[in-house]
Write a protein that holds these residues in place. Structure first.
Motif, PDB file in Angstrom:
ATOM      1  N   ALA A  71      70.602  42.764  19.038  1.00  0.00           N
ATOM      2  CA  ALA A  71      70.713  42.118  17.665  1.00  0.00           C
ATOM      3  C   ALA A  71      69.751  41.967  16.942  1.00  0.00           C
ATOM      4  N   LEU A  72      68.497  41.245  17.584  1.00  0.00           N
ATOM      5  CA  LEU A  72      67.198  40.994  16.817  1.00  0.00           C
ATOM      6  C   LEU A  72      66.635  42.454  16.421  1.00  0.00           C
ATOM      7  N   LYS A  73      66.606  43.424  17.275  1.00  0.00           N
ATOM      8  CA  LYS A  73      66.077  44.841  17.053  1.00  0.00           C
ATOM      9  C   LYS A  73      66.823  45.422  15.868  1.00  0.00           C
ATOM     10  N   ALA A  74      67.962  45.248  15.723  1.00  0.00           N
ATOM     11  CA  ALA A  74      68.829  46.050  14.976  1.00  0.00           C
ATOM     12  C   ALA A  74      68.569  45.298  13.280  1.00  0.00           C
ATOM     13  N   LEU A  75      68.177  44.165  13.435  1.00  0.00           N
ATOM     14  CA  LEU A  75      68.084  43.512  12.044  1.00  0.00           C
ATOM     15  C   LEU A  75      67.264  44.372  10.915  1.00  0.00           C
ATOM     16  N   ASN A  76      67.914  44.388   9.663  1.00  0.00           N
ATOM     17  CA  ASN A  76      67.157  45.214   8.378  1.00  0.00           C
ATOM     18  C   ASN A  76      66.530  44.010   7.694  1.00  0.00           C
TER      19      ASN A  76
ATOM     20  N   GLN B 186      58.298  39.898   4.015  1.00  0.00           N
ATOM     21  CA  GLN B 186      59.048  40.833   5.232  1.00  0.00           C
ATOM     22  C   GLN B 186      57.966  40.876   6.308  1.00  0.00           C
ATOM     23  N   GLU B 187      56.625  40.718   6.231  1.00  0.00           N
ATOM     24  CA  GLU B 187      55.570  40.718   7.386  1.00  0.00           C
ATOM     25  C   GLU B 187      55.996  39.270   8.131  1.00  0.00           C
ATOM     26  N   LYS B 188      56.322  38.038   7.286  1.00  0.00           N
ATOM     27  CA  LYS B 188      56.640  36.914   7.805  1.00  0.00           C
ATOM     28  C   LYS B 188      57.750  37.085   8.787  1.00  0.00           C
ATOM     29  N   ALA B 189      58.746  37.762   8.248  1.00  0.00           N
ATOM     30  CA  ALA B 189      60.035  37.853   8.826  1.00  0.00           C
ATOM     31  C   ALA B 189      59.788  38.577  10.068  1.00  0.00           C
ATOM     32  N   GLU B 190      59.093  39.788   9.847  1.00  0.00           N
ATOM     33  CA  GLU B 190      58.920  40.630  11.121  1.00  0.00           C
ATOM     34  C   GLU B 190      58.126  39.871  12.393  1.00  0.00           C
TER      35      GLU B 190
ATOM     36  N   PHE C 197      64.081  34.579   2.442  1.00  0.00           N
ATOM     37  CA  PHE C 197      63.709  34.169   3.897  1.00  0.00           C
ATOM     38  C   PHE C 197      64.529  33.206   4.650  1.00  0.00           C
ATOM     39  N   GLU C 198      64.535  32.091   3.791  1.00  0.00           N
ATOM     40  CA  GLU C 198      65.318  30.815   4.218  1.00  0.00           C
ATOM     41  C   GLU C 198      66.682  31.106   4.460  1.00  0.00           C
ATOM     42  N   ALA C 199      67.178  31.793   3.583  1.00  0.00           N
ATOM     43  CA  ALA C 199      68.668  32.215   3.693  1.00  0.00           C
ATOM     44  C   ALA C 199      69.060  33.389   4.603  1.00  0.00           C
ATOM     45  N   PHE C 200      68.074  33.906   5.208  1.00  0.00           N
ATOM     46  CA  PHE C 200      68.566  34.957   6.161  1.00  0.00           C
ATOM     47  C   PHE C 200      69.281  34.582   7.459  1.00  0.00           C
ATOM     48  N   THR C 201      70.078  35.200   7.902  1.00  0.00           N
ATOM     49  CA  THR C 201      70.782  35.165   8.981  1.00  0.00           C
ATOM     50  C   THR C 201      70.350  35.411  10.414  1.00  0.00           C
ATOM     51  N   TRP C 202      69.877  34.801  11.040  1.00  0.00           N
ATOM     52  CA  TRP C 202      69.286  35.645  12.507  1.00  0.00           C
ATOM     53  C   TRP C 202      70.353  35.270  13.683  1.00  0.00           C
TER      54      TRP C 202
END
Length: 180
Positions: free
Chosen positions: A156-161, A109-113, A171-176
């Motif tokens: 949209a970036l700010k709204a991501l959960n 989660q830290e890596k995603a943030e 992490f790899e499958a997450f849709t940005w």
């Protein structure tokens, strides 16, 4: 392991004066001096430095090339060194053997943030001139349309959960959001 391998834990560093020079001294949790202890290490082993979480942060075949301040040191028989061993944070030492490190869900989660913050900074850099032009009332209609797209991307970036990300697959499958 046939031979007893040396392990020295939890080095602390103190500075001292030697003939007018400030010198750093490292001692392990048993009070053993690092410089005096180097002769205990065998010449045909790999020496690793690992932190208090067991993560390997440095390594060398030459013990004198290492500085253990704040960490611990162990020597490993060459036959027990895994292929691909590196000091990039992906390997741990448990006091007996080296193994690949398992990344926790919090770390994913830290890596995603961190990635989100990087994307937000990039978007901010891209849009800064247009936002200034908008405030001054000198933005072209075309640039204003592009700015609107970028602002929607930022929103949209700010709204991501990101709480669903707990492992590498997640992490790899997450849709940005797609950049404009």
């Amino acid at each position: 392991m046939g031979n007893q391998m040396t392990i020295m834990k939890n080095f602390t560093v103190k500075n001292g004066d030697v003939n007018g020079l400030t010198v750093s001294f490292a001692t392990d949790e048993n009070g053993a001096d690092w410089y005096e202890s180097q002769k205990k290490f065998q010449s045909d082993t790999l020496k690793i430095i690992f932190n208090n979480k067991g993560i390997i942060v440095s390594m060398s075949h030459d013990v004198s090339a290492l500085w253990p301040g704040g960490n611990s040191v162990a020597e490993i028989a060459l036959d027990d060194v895994p292929t691909g061993l590196s000091i990039n944070g992906e390997w741990v030492f448990d006091g007996v053997k080296i193994s690949p490190r398992t990344t926790t869900s919090e770390e994913w989660q830290e890596k995603a943030e961190s990635l989100r913050q990087s994307l937000l900074k990039e978007a901010g850099d891209v849009t800064s001139d247009w936002r200034t032009e908008l405030q001054l009332g000198i933005i072209s209609d075309e640039d204003k349309e592009i700015l609107i797209e970028w602002m929607a991307y930022i929103k949209a970036l700010k709204a991501l959960n990101l709480s669903s990300i707990s492992n590498e697959a997640g992490f790899e499958a997450f849709t940005w959001p797609c950049k404009p």
